[in-house]
Design a protein around this motif. Structure first.
Motif: not given
Ligand code: ZN
Length: 163
Positions: A85, A116, A82, A121
């Motif tokens: 994050c 995500c 991601c 996140c």
């Protein structure tokens, strides 16, 4: 973050029309969301799985983005990270595309980011949600630093959409 109301979220969208922001699906359980653990609220449209949304506050003002996830099949088998994050999932990251704000968006310009799939996140960063075994590379950052990084990554993405 501070809890946002449905009205605040609907008026905060920067990259869709007023009509779209009135009609799009906002979670009904806003009051029960874990706002203390959120840097942004992200959700999928249950009626339209290729649509996702996120809402946050930048400099004290609500900002929301409408996102599209064009090809759910392409990410399913790959281990992806991601970009917000920095959590790595096998099958839990989607390419999300945001139309740019204003004229650029009307002309078809967009910005993409791997995010995500469940847009959770902030919960992955805080260890409140597990991404699977070995999903997180070992890092020496403190939780506060990871949260700051997530917020900075999100702000950078929003800046690309609104630039
Ligand atoms: Zn994430």
């Amino acid at each position: 973050m501070r809890p946002l109301t449905e009205q605040e979220i609907r008026t905060a969208f920067v990259n869709c029309t007023k009509g779209e922001s009135k009609r799009l699906s906002v979670p009904r359980d806003l009051a029960e969301r874990p706002w203390d653990d959120l840097d942004f609220l992200g959700w999928r449209d249950p009626q339209a799985p290729h649509r996702a949304y996120l809402a946050t506050e930048l400099d004290g003002r609500p900002v929301a983005l409408a996102l599209r996830c064009p090809s759910p099949a392409s990410w399913q088998t790959r281990l992806s990270m991601c970009s917000i994050c920095v959590t790595t999932h096998s099958g839990g990251v989607s390419l999300m595309v945001a139309a740019k704000a204003g004229k650029a968006g009307q002309q078809g310009n967009s910005v993409g980011a791997y995010i995500c799939s469940d847009l959770a996140c902030p919960l992955y960063v805080r260890g409140k949600k597990e991404a699977g075994v070995g999903a997180r590379p070992h890092e020496s950052l403190t939780l506060e630093e990871k949260i700051q990084r997530t917020v900075a990554n999100l702000a950078a993405f929003i800046a690309k959409v609104t630039s």
